[in-house]
Every structure is written in structure tokens, then in C-alpha cells.
Scaffold this motif. Structure first.
Motif, PDB file in Angstrom:
ATOM      1  N   VAL A   1      23.029  63.830  69.596  1.00 54.70           N
ATOM      2  CA  VAL A   1      23.885  65.005  69.523  1.00 54.70           C
ATOM      3  C   VAL A   1      24.281  65.225  68.063  1.00 54.70           C
ATOM      4  CG1 VAL A   1      25.966  63.609  69.939  1.00 54.70           C
ATOM      5  CG2 VAL A   1      26.022  66.072  70.374  1.00 54.70           C
ATOM      6  N   SER A   2      24.327  66.473  67.662  1.00 53.22           N
ATOM      7  CA  SER A   2      24.722  66.805  66.294  1.00 53.22           C
ATOM      8  C   SER A   2      26.129  67.383  66.302  1.00 53.22           C
ATOM      9  CB  SER A   2      23.754  67.834  65.698  1.00 53.22           C
ATOM     10  OG  SER A   2      23.865  69.072  66.387  1.00 53.22           O
ATOM     11  N   SER A   3      26.755  67.400  65.137  1.00 57.04           N
ATOM     12  CA  SER A   3      28.085  68.000  65.032  1.00 57.04           C
ATOM     13  C   SER A   3      28.021  69.492  65.367  1.00 57.04           C
ATOM     14  CB  SER A   3      28.658  67.790  63.626  1.00 57.04           C
ATOM     15  OG  SER A   3      27.775  68.274  62.630  1.00 57.04           O
ATOM     16  N   THR A   4      26.872  70.121  65.103  1.00 57.67           N
ATOM     17  CA  THR A   4      26.699  71.536  65.441  1.00 57.67           C
ATOM     18  C   THR A   4      26.719  71.741  66.949  1.00 57.67           C
ATOM     19  OG1 THR A   4      25.382  71.909  63.438  1.00 57.67           O
ATOM     20  CG2 THR A   4      25.209  73.554  65.198  1.00 57.67           C
ATOM     21  N   GLN A   5      26.080  70.844  67.693  1.00 63.22           N
ATOM     22  CA  GLN A   5      26.097  70.930  69.154  1.00 63.22           C
ATOM     23  C   GLN A   5      27.511  70.767  69.700  1.00 63.22           C
ATOM     24  OE1 GLN A   5      22.697  67.958  69.547  1.00 63.22           O
ATOM     25  NE2 GLN A   5      22.490  69.069  71.473  1.00 63.22           N
ATOM     26  N   ILE A   6      28.220  69.777  69.181  1.00 60.38           N
ATOM     27  CA  ILE A   6      29.596  69.562  69.628  1.00 60.38           C
ATOM     28  C   ILE A   6      30.451  70.777  69.286  1.00 60.38           C
ATOM     29  CG2 ILE A   6      31.642  68.102  69.401  1.00 60.38           C
ATOM     30  CD1 ILE A   6      29.797  65.785  68.647  1.00 60.38           C
ATOM     31  N   SER A   7      30.211  71.349  68.115  1.00 61.99           N
ATOM     32  CA  SER A   7      30.964  72.516  67.669  1.00 61.99           C
ATOM     33  C   SER A   7      30.816  73.687  68.638  1.00 61.99           C
ATOM     34  CB  SER A   7      30.497  72.933  66.272  1.00 61.99           C
ATOM     35  OG  SER A   7      31.093  74.143  65.881  1.00 61.99           O
ATOM     36  N   LYS A   8      29.605  73.902  69.105  1.00 63.20           N
ATOM     37  CA  LYS A   8      29.362  75.005  70.034  1.00 63.20           C
ATOM     38  C   LYS A   8      30.075  74.800  71.370  1.00 63.20           C
ATOM     39  CE  LYS A   8      24.827  76.244  68.138  1.00 63.20           C
ATOM     40  NZ  LYS A   8      23.342  76.258  68.385  1.00 63.20           N
ATOM     41  N   GLU A   9      30.232  73.529  71.759  1.00 64.41           N
ATOM     42  CA  GLU A   9      30.838  73.215  73.050  1.00 64.41           C
ATOM     43  C   GLU A   9      32.359  73.344  73.023  1.00 64.41           C
ATOM     44  OE1 GLU A   9      29.413  72.391  75.937  1.00 64.41           O
ATOM     45  OE2 GLU A   9      27.324  72.344  75.257  1.00 64.41           O
ATOM     46  N   ILE A  10      32.990  72.933  71.925  1.00 61.69           N
ATOM     47  CA  ILE A  10      34.456  72.875  71.913  1.00 61.69           C
ATOM     48  C   ILE A  10      35.093  73.780  70.858  1.00 61.69           C
ATOM     49  CG2 ILE A  10      34.488  70.532  72.830  1.00 61.69           C
ATOM     50  CD1 ILE A  10      35.004  69.467  70.088  1.00 61.69           C
ATOM     51  N   ASN A  11      34.273  74.583  70.185  1.00 61.27           N
ATOM     52  CA  ASN A  11      34.778  75.606  69.260  1.00 61.27           C
ATOM     53  C   ASN A  11      35.618  75.030  68.117  1.00 61.27           C
ATOM     54  OD1 ASN A  11      34.917  78.304  68.424  1.00 61.27           O
ATOM     55  ND2 ASN A  11      36.890  78.615  69.436  1.00 61.27           N
ATOM     56  N   ILE A  12      35.118  73.945  67.542  1.00 55.05           N
ATOM     57  CA  ILE A  12      35.691  73.386  66.319  1.00 55.05           C
ATOM     58  C   ILE A  12      34.590  73.391  65.269  1.00 55.05           C
ATOM     59  CG2 ILE A  12      36.624  71.308  65.216  1.00 55.05           C
ATOM     60  CD1 ILE A  12      37.956  70.602  67.804  1.00 55.05           C
TER      61      ILE A  12
ATOM     62  N   TYR B   1      23.629  62.189  65.954  1.00 58.55           N
ATOM     63  CA  TYR B   1      24.138  60.870  66.309  1.00 58.55           C
ATOM     64  C   TYR B   1      23.514  60.410  67.621  1.00 58.55           C
ATOM     65  CZ  TYR B   1      27.821  62.584  63.181  1.00 58.55           C
ATOM     66  OH  TYR B   1      28.512  63.122  62.111  1.00 58.55           O
ATOM     67  N   GLU B   2      23.205  59.128  67.716  1.00 66.26           N
ATOM     68  CA  GLU B   2      22.735  58.586  68.981  1.00 66.26           C
ATOM     69  C   GLU B   2      23.912  58.594  69.960  1.00 66.26           C
ATOM     70  OE1 GLU B   2      20.090  54.836  70.528  1.00 66.26           O
ATOM     71  OE2 GLU B   2      21.613  54.472  69.001  1.00 66.26           O
ATOM     72  N   VAL B   3      23.741  59.196  71.117  1.00 67.40           N
ATOM     73  CA  VAL B   3      24.829  59.423  72.063  1.00 67.40           C
ATOM     74  C   VAL B   3      25.498  58.118  72.497  1.00 67.40           C
ATOM     75  CG1 VAL B   3      25.339  60.160  74.422  1.00 67.40           C
ATOM     76  CG2 VAL B   3      24.050  61.662  72.896  1.00 67.40           C
ATOM     77  N   ASP B   4      24.709  57.138  72.930  1.00 75.80           N
ATOM     78  CA  ASP B   4      25.288  55.880  73.411  1.00 75.80           C
ATOM     79  C   ASP B   4      26.094  55.179  72.329  1.00 75.80           C
ATOM     80  OD1 ASP B   4      24.320  56.157  75.974  1.00 75.80           O
ATOM     81  OD2 ASP B   4      22.489  55.000  75.603  1.00 75.80           O
ATOM     82  N   THR B   5      25.565  55.182  71.114  1.00 77.66           N
ATOM     83  CA  THR B   5      26.264  54.530  70.005  1.00 77.66           C
ATOM     84  C   THR B   5      27.552  55.255  69.666  1.00 77.66           C
ATOM     85  OG1 THR B   5      24.164  53.764  69.071  1.00 77.66           O
ATOM     86  CG2 THR B   5      26.075  53.781  67.609  1.00 77.66           C
ATOM     87  N   LEU B   6      27.505  56.584  69.651  1.00 75.71           N
ATOM     88  CA  LEU B   6      28.687  57.375  69.328  1.00 75.71           C
ATOM     89  C   LEU B   6      29.794  57.156  70.360  1.00 75.71           C
ATOM     90  CD1 LEU B   6      30.092  59.400  67.537  1.00 75.71           C
ATOM     91  CD2 LEU B   6      28.926  61.252  68.769  1.00 75.71           C
ATOM     92  N   ILE B   7      29.419  57.102  71.632  1.00 73.91           N
ATOM     93  CA  ILE B   7      30.408  56.854  72.690  1.00 73.91           C
ATOM     94  C   ILE B   7      31.057  55.487  72.509  1.00 73.91           C
ATOM     95  CG2 ILE B   7      30.682  56.407  75.168  1.00 73.91           C
ATOM     96  CD1 ILE B   7      28.577  58.577  75.666  1.00 73.91           C
ATOM     97  N   ALA B   8      30.233  54.479  72.277  1.00 66.27           N
ATOM     98  CA  ALA B   8      30.744  53.113  72.122  1.00 66.27           C
ATOM     99  C   ALA B   8      31.670  53.000  70.909  1.00 66.27           C
ATOM    100  CB  ALA B   8      29.587  52.129  71.993  1.00 66.27           C
ATOM    101  N   VAL B   9      31.264  53.611  69.795  1.00 69.75           N
ATOM    102  CA  VAL B   9      32.054  53.533  68.568  1.00 69.75           C
ATOM    103  C   VAL B   9      33.389  54.262  68.733  1.00 69.75           C
ATOM    104  CG1 VAL B   9      32.170  54.282  66.166  1.00 69.75           C
ATOM    105  CG2 VAL B   9      30.090  53.210  67.034  1.00 69.75           C
ATOM    106  N   LEU B  10      33.360  55.452  69.339  1.00 70.24           N
ATOM    107  CA  LEU B  10      34.588  56.214  69.538  1.00 70.24           C
ATOM    108  C   LEU B  10      35.542  55.495  70.481  1.00 70.24           C
ATOM    109  CD1 LEU B  10      33.315  59.905  69.771  1.00 70.24           C
ATOM    110  CD2 LEU B  10      34.828  58.952  68.027  1.00 70.24           C
ATOM    111  N   GLU B  11      35.029  54.958  71.580  1.00 71.81           N
ATOM    112  CA  GLU B  11      35.881  54.251  72.538  1.00 71.81           C
ATOM    113  C   GLU B  11      36.541  53.040  71.887  1.00 71.81           C
ATOM    114  OE1 GLU B  11      34.108  55.234  76.963  1.00 71.81           O
ATOM    115  OE2 GLU B  11      33.327  53.484  75.885  1.00 71.81           O
ATOM    116  N   ASP B  12      35.773  52.325  71.083  1.00 74.87           N
ATOM    117  CA  ASP B  12      36.326  51.150  70.414  1.00 74.87           C
ATOM    118  C   ASP B  12      37.357  51.553  69.365  1.00 74.87           C
ATOM    119  OD1 ASP B  12      36.261  48.220  69.771  1.00 74.87           O
ATOM    120  OD2 ASP B  12      35.553  48.977  67.845  1.00 74.87           O
ATOM    121  N   PHE B  13      37.051  52.568  68.585  1.00 70.88           N
ATOM    122  CA  PHE B  13      37.938  53.025  67.526  1.00 70.88           C
ATOM    123  C   PHE B  13      39.264  53.527  68.081  1.00 70.88           C
ATOM    124  CE2 PHE B  13      39.578  56.046  64.418  1.00 70.88           C
ATOM    125  CZ  PHE B  13      39.398  55.375  63.221  1.00 70.88           C
ATOM    126  N   LEU B  14      39.202  54.250  69.207  1.00 65.46           N
ATOM    127  CA  LEU B  14      40.408  54.830  69.803  1.00 65.46           C
ATOM    128  C   LEU B  14      41.204  53.824  70.636  1.00 65.46           C
ATOM    129  CD1 LEU B  14      38.866  58.256  70.867  1.00 65.46           C
ATOM    130  CD2 LEU B  14      40.607  57.893  69.100  1.00 65.46           C
TER     131      LEU B  14
END
Length: 218
Positions: free
Chosen positions: A39-50, A72-85
Motif C-alpha cells: 500500500v502506498s501513502s497515495t492509496q491511503i490518502s484516497k481512502e481517508i482524505n488526508i 509499504y508491505e501491508v503485513d509489516t506496516l500493520i505490525a509496526v503500527l500496532e507495536d508503535f501504538l
């Protein structure tokens, strides 16, 4: 990076960024359900309007880099965000005030997916003490001290009537609670070392109604 270094690093993150990161996490989880591997930041941007540049800046705080033209690799991004938060570790909490809102929070099993485990609730209403809601025991407020010794929690969720909000806050802090998630519209006063997160539904309603009225006037 050890846990202490990670904690210090997290302290440098601006609060607006911390508020947005869970949005990215939820969106990326949805993309994973759709079968996306990157997933790219552009894809996320289109979904949540940021703005995509804001998303990329926010994600730079969690120390993850994407691949050019891939993202970003989806699985890695999820794992990193969950751990960081902090969502990967369960933080035990007590809830004070089992009214309509408090009862709804006790019934929300989804909180555990975001790291909050409400292990017990307290109220003074006759008939509530000794009951169980969604597997969570409800005690009379007088038992708080004893239950603190049993459960050793740091977080108190405040959903009591406004007229006793400060009284119950003082009671929690004196008993060893280190952080308060305040759902009342009352601005509680606490010592400097106590963490407070105010989440007033009424304040959010006021903002929504005001914006709605402004749009209708245009």
C-alpha cells in the motif's frame, strides 16, 4: 532499539500524528482484507482524505520505509503500527460508573484489539455489585482499594455523572491510578504526573452541530 529507547522516541511524536496513526492502521487492515500486499501513502490518502505527504511524514515517525513505486508491505506496516501504538500489549484498566456509556464500553470487546483490557468496573448503585457484564465483574466502589491490590492496574476509565467526576478522580489517583480516560464533560484536575485523555462525546457533538448549522446557513 530497546523498550526504553522506543518509549523516548514515541514521546517526540506530535499528538496530531498519534491521533492519525490509528486511522492508517484501520485502513491498511481493510486493504489487507481485500487482498492487497502493498500500500502506498497515495492509496491511503484516497481512502481517508488526508494528504499523502502528511501520511508519509506521519509514517516516518514509526521508522518504516516503503519501496519506490510499490509502497509499504501491508503485513509489516500493520505490525509496526500496532507495536508503535502500544496495541500489541494489553493495558489493564478499571472502569468507574456503569451507566449507559460505561455499560456500552464494558460490552465493547473490540477494546482489547487496541490494547485496553477493562478487568473490573465499579459503581455505587444497589444491585450492580456482584454482577458480571461481558465477563467483567462489577464491584461496589468501596472495594477499589482491595481490587487494586488484586489486579494492579494503571488506567481508570471515568464514566460517572459530572457532579462526582472530580471526587472519583481524586479517589482513583489516591489509590494508585496513573492515567485517566475521561468520558465526562468535566475537566478533571490531577497532579502533573497523572496522564489524562479527555474524550467528551458532548464536545464532539457541539462541534458537529455547529458545522452542520454553518453549512445550512450557506
Amino acid at each position: 532499539m530497546n523498550s526504553i529507547e522506543q518509549h523516548k522516541e514515541n514521546l517526540r511524536v506530535p499528538e496530531p500524528t498519534l491521533r492519525r496513526l490509528p486511522w492508517y492502521l484501520s485502513n491498511v487492515k481493510l486493504l489487507k482484507q481485500r487482498g492487497e500486499r502493498y500500500v502506498s501513502s497515495t492509496q491511503i490518502s484516497k481512502e481517508i482524505n488526508i494528504d499523502a505527504s502528511q501520511i508519509a511524514k506521519d509514517l516516518s515517525y514509526v521508522h518504516i520505509s516503503g519501496r519506490t513505486r510499490v509502497g509499504y508491505e501491508v503485513d509489516t506496516l500493520i505490525a509496526v503500527l500496532e507495536d508503535f501504538l502500544g496495541f500489541t500489549n494489553l493495558h489493564k484498566a478499571f472502569l468507574f460508573g456503569v451507566g449507559s456509556l460505561g455499560g456500552a464500553l464494558l460490552a465493547d470487546s473490540g477494546l482489547k484489539h487496541f490494547g485496553l483490557d477493562i478487568v473490573a468496573a465499579f459503581d455505587v448503585k444497589p444491585g450492580l455489585a456482584g454482577t458480571i457484564l461481558n465477563g467483567i465483574p462489577i464491584f461496589h466502589s468501596d472495594e477499589f482499594g482491595m481490587r487494586m491490590e488484586q489486579f494492579r492496574v494503571n488506567i481508570g476509565v471515568l464514566t460517572v455523572p459530572i457532579e462526582i467526576a472530580q471526587q472519583i478522580t481524586d479517589y482513583m489517583v489516591a489509590g494508585g491510578i496513573k492515567a485517566v480516560w475521561n468520558f465526562t464533560p468535566f475537566r478533571i484536575r490531577v497532579p502533573e504526573h497523572i496522564v489524562v485523555q479527555n474524550t467528551s462525546l458532548y464536545a464532539h457533538l457541539a462541534v458537529m452541530f455547529n458545522r452542520l448549522n454553518c453549512n445550512e446557513i450557506k
